[in-house]
Every structure is written in structure tokens, then in C-alpha cells.
Design a protein around this motif. Structure first.
Motif, PDB file in Angstrom:
ATOM      1  N   LEU A 118       0.840  -1.198   0.000  1.00 41.40           N
ATOM      2  CA  LEU A 118       0.000   0.000   0.000  1.00 41.40           C
ATOM      3  C   LEU A 118       0.868   1.237   0.000  1.00 41.40           C
ATOM      4  O   LEU A 118       2.061   1.185   0.293  1.00 41.40           O
ATOM      5  N   THR A 119       0.242   2.336  -0.388  1.00 38.23           N
ATOM      6  CA  THR A 119       0.917   3.624  -0.349  1.00 38.23           C
ATOM      7  C   THR A 119       0.207   4.518   0.655  1.00 38.23           C
ATOM      8  O   THR A 119      -0.992   4.362   0.909  1.00 38.23           O
ATOM      9  N   ARG A 120       0.968   5.423   1.202  1.00 36.35           N
ATOM     10  CA  ARG A 120       0.458   6.392   2.172  1.00 36.35           C
ATOM     11  C   ARG A 120       0.678   7.771   1.566  1.00 36.35           C
ATOM     12  O   ARG A 120       1.805   8.142   1.230  1.00 36.35           O
ATOM     13  N   THR A 121      -0.408   8.517   1.412  1.00 41.45           N
ATOM     14  CA  THR A 121      -0.319   9.848   0.822  1.00 41.45           C
ATOM     15  C   THR A 121      -0.791  10.863   1.846  1.00 41.45           C
ATOM     16  O   THR A 121      -1.904  10.751   2.371  1.00 41.45           O
ATOM     17  N   VAL A 122       0.069  11.847   2.131  1.00 43.04           N
ATOM     18  CA  VAL A 122      -0.262  12.908   3.083  1.00 43.04           C
ATOM     19  C   VAL A 122      -0.665  14.146   2.281  1.00 43.04           C
ATOM     20  O   VAL A 122       0.077  14.599   1.411  1.00 43.04           O
ATOM     21  N   PHE A 123      -1.852  14.671   2.576  1.00 42.28           N
ATOM     22  CA  PHE A 123      -2.347  15.882   1.930  1.00 42.28           C
ATOM     23  C   PHE A 123      -2.201  17.045   2.901  1.00 42.28           C
ATOM     24  O   PHE A 123      -2.554  16.922   4.071  1.00 42.28           O
ATOM     25  N   ARG A 174      -4.353  15.328   6.279  1.00 42.27           N
ATOM     26  CA  ARG A 174      -5.170  14.212   5.808  1.00 42.27           C
ATOM     27  C   ARG A 174      -4.229  13.158   5.228  1.00 42.27           C
ATOM     28  O   ARG A 174      -3.364  13.473   4.410  1.00 42.27           O
ATOM     29  N   VAL A 175      -4.413  11.903   5.657  1.00 43.12           N
ATOM     30  CA  VAL A 175      -3.569  10.803   5.189  1.00 43.12           C
ATOM     31  C   VAL A 175      -4.469   9.734   4.589  1.00 43.12           C
ATOM     32  O   VAL A 175      -5.413   9.278   5.231  1.00 43.12           O
ATOM     33  N   ASP A 176      -4.186   9.379   3.338  1.00 40.12           N
ATOM     34  CA  ASP A 176      -4.935   8.326   2.660  1.00 40.12           C
ATOM     35  C   ASP A 176      -4.042   7.118   2.438  1.00 40.12           C
ATOM     36  O   ASP A 176      -2.842   7.261   2.179  1.00 40.12           O
ATOM     37  N   TYR A 177      -4.650   5.955   2.527  1.00 41.02           N
ATOM     38  CA  TYR A 177      -3.965   4.691   2.256  1.00 41.02           C
ATOM     39  C   TYR A 177      -4.641   4.035   1.072  1.00 41.02           C
ATOM     40  O   TYR A 177      -5.869   4.028   0.973  1.00 41.02           O
ATOM     41  N   GLU A 178      -3.825   3.481   0.165  1.00 38.24           N
ATOM     42  CA  GLU A 178      -4.356   2.854  -1.041  1.00 38.24           C
ATOM     43  C   GLU A 178      -3.479   1.671  -1.416  1.00 38.24           C
ATOM     44  O   GLU A 178      -2.253   1.718  -1.262  1.00 38.24           O
ATOM     45  N   LEU A 179      -4.101   0.616  -1.913  1.00 41.18           N
ATOM     46  CA  LEU A 179      -3.332  -0.542  -2.351  1.00 41.18           C
ATOM     47  C   LEU A 179      -2.511  -0.193  -3.584  1.00 41.18           C
ATOM     48  O   LEU A 179      -2.960   0.541  -4.462  1.00 41.18           O
TER      49      LEU A 179
END
Length: 131
Positions: free
Chosen positions: A77-82, A88-93
Motif C-alpha cells: 500500500l501507499t500512504r499519501t499525506v495531503f 489528511r492521510v490516505d492509504y491505497e493498495l
């Protein structure tokens, strides 16, 4: 009783030292209940940390953080910080993580299909071997 053999290719003895340990470490990670649940939830799309926490009953904030870090480290997965307040932190496969969904779902379906047999076997064992 009819015995069926399953054709399984085992690593050569010289490859077992280098191949089995890393595979074992990965299977330990993906075999825990939190990792599987996170992968299945993220299969439906990206989620924020707080969404994951709400959707996974019984997981502590610390365990969710540790599991997400391990899955990120393994490339699943990846972790993206906005930039926002609060951040805001999103996690995505990743593509690799999405490729894991099919075998995980198949394993879950197998477990569901055989749950009654497994429970019967456990009950019979427990009657023979008191805990």
C-alpha cells in the motif's frame, strides 16, 4: 480412504535458506487478521486512517499504525499525506497489493465453504483431547 497427491514444487535445499525465511516473514505479516482485513477494505478503494479504524472492530490505533507501516514497507500500500489542518492521510493498495486480493478472497471463500467441517473436526478433537 483415497489419498490424493498435490503436486507442490519445494525449494531446492540450497535455496531453502535464502528463500524460505523471507517468504515465511511475509506470510507471517499477511497471515495476521489485521493485514487481511486492511487489504480487503482497501480493495474497495483508498481510505483515511480514521475510516480504517472505524471499519476494523477491535483494532487499537497503535496496532493499525504498525500494520499499515508493515504493509507499506512490503510494497502493498501507499500512504499519501495531503496538506491540510489537520493533515489528511490516505492509504491505497499498490498494484502488488491489489494482486494479493484474489488469493485472499479465495482463501476466505475456502474457509467459509469448509467452516462446518472445521468446527466438527475441532469438536471431535476436543472430545478426544481435553484442553
Amino acid at each position: 480412504m483415497l489419498h490424493r497427491h498435490i503436486d507442490v514444487t519445494l525449494p531446492k535445499p540450497e535455496d531453502q535458506q535464502t528463500g524460505c525465511k523471507p517468504v515465511g516473514r511475509f506470510l507471517t505479516r499477511i497471515g495476521d487478521k489485521w493485514s487481511i482485513l486492511i487489504v480487503l477494505i482497501l480493495a474497495r478503494g483508498p481510505r483515511r486512517f480514521s475510516e480504517l479504524k472505524r471499519q476494523i472492530e477491535g483494532i487499537s490505533q497503535r496496532m493499525l499504525t504498525l500494520t499499515l507501516r508493515g504493509l507499506e514497507r512490503d510494497g502493498l500500500l501507499t500512504r499519501t499525506v495531503f496538506p491540510a489542518t489537520p493533515p489528511r492521510v490516505d492509504y491505497e493498495l499498490t498494484e502488488l497489493g491489489r494482486s494479493l486480493c484474489k488469493p485472499v478472497i479465495e482463501l476466505g471463500n475456502w474457509a467459509t465453504d469448509h467452516l462446518r467441517e472445521i468446527e466438527q473436526s475441532r469438536e471431535a478433537f476436543d472430545q478426544r483431547e481435553p484442553v
